[in-house]
Design a protein around this motif. Structure first.
Motif, PDB file in Angstrom:
ATOM      1  N   ASN A  81     -55.215 115.254 -25.393  1.00 53.81           N
ATOM      2  CA  ASN A  81     -54.671 114.202 -24.543  1.00 53.81           C
ATOM      3  C   ASN A  81     -55.399 114.041 -23.225  1.00 53.81           C
ATOM      4  O   ASN A  81     -55.052 113.168 -22.448  1.00 53.81           O
ATOM      5  N   GLU A  82     -56.356 114.902 -22.953  1.00 54.58           N
ATOM      6  CA  GLU A  82     -57.072 114.760 -21.696  1.00 54.58           C
ATOM      7  C   GLU A  82     -58.426 114.136 -21.975  1.00 54.58           C
ATOM      8  O   GLU A  82     -59.100 114.495 -22.941  1.00 54.58           O
ATOM      9  N   LEU A 118     -53.894 111.765 -20.191  1.00 50.00           N
ATOM     10  CA  LEU A 118     -53.668 110.354 -20.485  1.00 50.00           C
ATOM     11  C   LEU A 118     -52.214 109.941 -20.313  1.00 50.00           C
ATOM     12  O   LEU A 118     -51.919 108.768 -20.114  1.00 50.00           O
ATOM     13  N   TYR A 119     -51.303 110.914 -20.409  1.00 48.59           N
ATOM     14  CA  TYR A 119     -49.889 110.545 -20.268  1.00 48.59           C
ATOM     15  C   TYR A 119     -49.463 110.477 -18.805  1.00 48.59           C
ATOM     16  O   TYR A 119     -48.353 110.096 -18.504  1.00 48.59           O
ATOM     17  N   LYS A 120     -50.347 110.896 -17.901  1.00 41.82           N
ATOM     18  CA  LYS A 120     -49.997 110.829 -16.487  1.00 41.82           C
ATOM     19  C   LYS A 120     -50.692 109.686 -15.760  1.00 41.82           C
ATOM     20  O   LYS A 120     -50.410 109.435 -14.597  1.00 41.82           O
ATOM     21  N   ILE A 121     -51.633 109.025 -16.432  1.00 40.26           N
ATOM     22  CA  ILE A 121     -52.320 107.920 -15.773  1.00 40.26           C
ATOM     23  C   ILE A 121     -52.046 106.634 -16.535  1.00 40.26           C
ATOM     24  O   ILE A 121     -51.476 106.662 -17.635  1.00 40.26           O
ATOM     25  N   GLY A 122     -52.444 105.521 -15.988  1.00 39.92           N
ATOM     26  CA  GLY A 122     -52.254 104.258 -16.692  1.00 39.92           C
ATOM     27  C   GLY A 122     -52.651 103.093 -15.817  1.00 39.92           C
ATOM     28  O   GLY A 122     -53.041 103.261 -14.661  1.00 39.92           O
ATOM     29  N   SER A 123     -52.563 101.915 -16.399  1.00 40.07           N
ATOM     30  CA  SER A 123     -52.847 100.622 -15.764  1.00 40.07           C
ATOM     31  C   SER A 123     -54.150 100.621 -14.965  1.00 40.07           C
ATOM     32  O   SER A 123     -54.258  99.959 -13.954  1.00 40.07           O
ATOM     33  N   LEU A 124     -55.132 101.370 -15.456  1.00 42.77           N
ATOM     34  CA  LEU A 124     -56.405 101.370 -14.738  1.00 42.77           C
ATOM     35  C   LEU A 124     -57.117 100.032 -14.890  1.00 42.77           C
ATOM     36  O   LEU A 124     -57.927  99.646 -14.055  1.00 42.77           O
ATOM     37  N   TRP A 142     -58.332 103.963 -24.242  1.00 43.74           N
ATOM     38  CA  TRP A 142     -58.201 102.614 -23.693  1.00 43.74           C
ATOM     39  C   TRP A 142     -56.722 102.251 -23.517  1.00 43.74           C
ATOM     40  O   TRP A 142     -56.293 101.827 -22.449  1.00 43.74           O
ATOM     41  N   ASN A 143     -55.955 102.461 -24.580  1.00 40.80           N
ATOM     42  CA  ASN A 143     -54.535 102.090 -24.527  1.00 40.80           C
ATOM     43  C   ASN A 143     -53.781 102.876 -23.468  1.00 40.80           C
ATOM     44  O   ASN A 143     -53.038 102.311 -22.675  1.00 40.80           O
ATOM     45  N   LEU A 144     -53.952 104.188 -23.501  1.00 38.75           N
ATOM     46  CA  LEU A 144     -53.143 105.025 -22.618  1.00 38.75           C
ATOM     47  C   LEU A 144     -53.674 105.024 -21.198  1.00 38.75           C
ATOM     48  O   LEU A 144     -52.899 105.046 -20.243  1.00 38.75           O
ATOM     49  N   TRP A 152     -54.432 100.417 -20.318  1.00 40.00           N
ATOM     50  CA  TRP A 152     -53.457  99.361 -20.542  1.00 40.00           C
ATOM     51  C   TRP A 152     -52.027  99.737 -20.223  1.00 40.00           C
ATOM     52  O   TRP A 152     -51.282  98.957 -19.653  1.00 40.00           O
ATOM     53  N   LYS A 153     -51.661 100.949 -20.671  1.00 41.70           N
ATOM     54  CA  LYS A 153     -50.279 101.399 -20.488  1.00 41.70           C
ATOM     55  C   LYS A 153     -49.934 101.360 -19.003  1.00 41.70           C
ATOM     56  O   LYS A 153     -50.762 101.668 -18.156  1.00 41.70           O
ATOM     57  N   PRO A 154     -48.700 100.966 -18.652  1.00 38.82           N
ATOM     58  CA  PRO A 154     -48.337 101.015 -17.237  1.00 38.82           C
ATOM     59  C   PRO A 154     -48.417 102.433 -16.708  1.00 38.82           C
ATOM     60  O   PRO A 154     -48.172 103.387 -17.449  1.00 38.82           O
ATOM     61  N   ASP A 155     -48.786 102.551 -15.458  1.00 36.01           N
ATOM     62  CA  ASP A 155     -48.894 103.868 -14.838  1.00 36.01           C
ATOM     63  C   ASP A 155     -47.507 104.513 -14.774  1.00 36.01           C
ATOM     64  O   ASP A 155     -46.571 103.874 -14.286  1.00 36.01           O
TER      65      ASP A 155
END
Lengths: 138, 517
Positions: free
Chosen positions: B309-310, B371-377, B441-443, B446-449
């Protein structure tokens, strides 16, 4: 270490050891010896000094920083190779010339001597860096 | 023998002189750190630019005038050390100069002051010296020495800093590499006992004579197996790859990018060199072994990546699966497949380094690599998203990017010799690579932060001068990816010529022997 015998002896040993290291360096051309062995002996002189006093005192006596010794050693060694390159030969090609010294005779000087001096400085610098760091860490 | 071979020695001289100059700056300005830092950065930037120019010049020289050889110190082979640049070496040098330059720019913006003060830049150039030396040498023992130069500098680069994870990673790395070096050295001893030479070209000739003797077959195979294991550890092939993800994940992004790009590829280079020149595949059991190794390396690497996941861990596992493709090109041992492997290495180094640089920027912007701690980049940094997409899609092999042509030539090579299973595995792995890239890309983009839901809308990251310095090397490498993808018609013939020289080493051998006369 606080030993009066070592402290007294080192004053006489230091010049001898350094002279011997230079002797080894020069002798290394045609017989056993050379920059590596010479550098180790020179480092041994300062290692003994730092043992009988301390690393700071030895640094003061040395006057040049070990890091400068290391880098100038590297530079001298590389430049011995560069001379061959500048003369249109492959890198590190040994080039020799004769210098006549009045009252002494002809002296053969070449780029391998320079390389050996570089090794001498490098080994000297690295070994005392190690010794000083160990002393200061203790 | 009047040639001085200046261009051949330049890829070694430039880094060592840069390192020495940097060390001088460090030693003289010991007490004035800001001045020392400025000087270091200046020296290193000049060094990296000169190195890039020098390797390009050497490449042109080799492309126009054929294989270049120089006997260092004028000692003729097989007694002295020979430096040889055939097209494959020259291509590897170009990629090393390019990565050296790009990652240096990135390091200028991202390496912290403590590392700069300890001597990051000189060490970095010693690393490049080791890599370039390994690509240039025509002497087996000298190759070992360059490996050690590389190992020492990379170990210090990795261990600088006191992070616990970093220490664990570097210990694994150095232990495994020391084992590999020990095996390499023992193999060299056996080899020298068998044929009495260490020069690669001379070895190739002498081996031709020894191979006729049926009693020597066992020993030859043992030595070849030892080389396979030694270089296999360095190249991180199945089942010797386990050190890689931990070690490449731990250090700062600039360091792990240059490791990811260059270091394992030196192992691959050595494998290709040894198994084309000294132990040509096609006879003996090694072709079958390598085919299996290639397939399993691809598969385990990509499956390992799925579970992560990293960002940089995912990318580290992908290095392994990509190494499998390069080994596949070698193992198929046809001109097309080997050319494909050469093209693949070039493409892969550029793309993978770029992905690590992007990952470093993601970690910085999102303050985490998870990836589960970041998002909406994507919303915050659209340019970074584009810069991720180019190498990511190229890695997965989407046309018309460089990865597509690299994979296409390998697959064609596989079909040509009826290796349908391996081709199937390669296609499946490509598909999973695409899946992994989509996941990042998704996580990540795109995914909201996740932080957004707590703190409300995050501000878009403003592009200031500091970020421009981060982007510059990524843009450079992305342009290279696009260039070799769209210009594959111009670039692939170079790889084909390099593959020809590899599969028929008589030109290489002849060039080395001729220069010694």
């Amino acid at each position: 270490m606080n030993s009066i015998i070592l402290r007294t002896a080192i004053r006489f040993l230091m010049p001898l050891l350094i002279l011997f290291s230079l002797f080894l360096l020069v002798r290394g051309h045609n017989q056993s010896g050379g920059g590596f062995a010479g550098g180790l002996v020179a480092a041994a002189a300062f290692a003994l000094y730092s043992l009988s006093y301390n690393a700071n005192e030895a640094r003061r006596v040395l006057k040049i920083s070990p890091a400068v010794l290391i880098t100038s050693g590297l530079l001298v060694a590389v430049s011995s190779g560069l001379i061959g390159l500048l003369a249109g030969q492959p890198f590190l090609t040994g080039l020799w010339t004769y210098i006549t010294i009045p009252g002494f005779g002809a002296l053969e000087v070449g780029t391998p001597v320079l390389f050996d001096i570089g090794v001498y400085l490098l080994v000297f610098g690295i070994t005392i860096t190690l010794v000083f760091s160990l002393e200061e860490g203790a | 023998m009047s040639q001085s071979g200046f261009l051949l020695i330049a890829p070694l001289l430039v880094p060592i002189l840069t390192a020495i100059a940097g060390l001088f700056g460090l030693a003289i300005l010991e007490r004035d750190l800001p001045a020392s830092r400025r000087l270091q950065r200046l020296i290193a930037t000049v060094g990296a630019s000169v190195l890039l120019v020098a390797v390009l010049a050497l490449f042109l020289q080799v492309r126009v005038n054929g294989i270049q050889v120089v006997q260092v110190g004028s000692w003729p082979m097989p007694f002295g050390i020979t430096l040889v640049a055939d097209l494959f070496s020259a291509i590897m040098l170009v990629v090393s100069g390019l990565i050296g330059f790009a990652v240096h720019l990135y390091a200028l913006a991202s390496i912290n002051k403590e590392r700069e003060a300890i001597g990051y830049y000189p060490l970095y150039f010693v690393l490049l010296l080791g890599v370039n030396g390994a690509f240039l040498t025509g002497d087996m023992f000298n190759l070992y020495v360059w490996f050690e130069v590389m190992l020492m500098s990379s170990f210090v680069l990795m261990a600088l800093g006191t992070d616990k994870g970093q220490t664990i990673g570097s210990i694994k790395y150095v232990t495994l590499n020391l084992i590999s070096s020990a095996i390499f050295l023992s193999a060299l001893g056996l080899l020298y006992g068998l044929i009495g030479t260490l020069n690669m070209a001379d070895m190739a000739v002498k081996f031709g004579e020894v191979r006729a003797d049926p009693e020597a077959t066992g020993l030859i195979n043992a030595v070849a197996a030892m080389f396979l294991i030694a270089f296999g550890i360095k190249a991180a092939v199945f089942p010797l790859f386990f050190w890689l993800p931990d070690s490449y994940y731990a250090p700062p992004p600039a360091v792990s990018a240059v490791f990811a790009g260059l270091l394992t590829k030196v192992g691959v280079y050595a494998l290709i060199r040894v198994f084309t020149l000294i132990f040509p595949l096609g006879s003996g059991p090694f072709q079958t072994i390598l085919l299996w190794v290639a397939g399993l390396t691809m598969l385990t690497g990509v499956l390992g990546a799925v579970a992560q996941n990293e960002v940089r861990r995912i990318l580290s596992f992908h290095i392994i699966s990509q190494i499998g493709y390069m080994i596949m090109g070698l193992a198929l041992f046809t001109p097309l497949a080997i050319s494909g492997a050469v093209f693949y290495i070039f493409h892969h180094v550029v793309v993978k380094t770029n992905l690590f640089l992007v990952a470093g920027a993601m970690e910085r912007a999102g303050k985490s690599g998870d990836l589960y701690k970041i998002g909406s980049l994507y919303k915050r940094m659209p340019l970074l998203a584009v810069l991720f997409l180019i190498p990511a899609l190229s890695l997965a092999g989407l046309p018309p990017l460089s990865g597509f042509f690299a994979k296409l030539s390998l697959l064609q090579g596989g079909f040509a010799v009826d290796q349908f299973w391996l081709v199937g595995v390669a296609l499946f792995v490509s598909f999973l690579t695409l899946f992994s890239m989509t996941k990042i890309w998704n996580l990540g983009f795109w995914k909201p932060d996740p932080a957004e839901e707590v703190e409300g809308q995050p501000e878009p990251v403003s592009i200031k001068t500091r970020w421009a310095a981060w982007y510059l090397p990524m843009i450079l490498l992305a342009l290279v990816t696009l260039a070799i993808g769209f210009g594959a018609g111009q670039f692939f013939p170079i790889a084909v010529d390099a593959g020809q020289q590899l599969i028929d080493p008589s030109g290489y051998i002849e060039a080395v022997f001729r220069s010694a006369e």
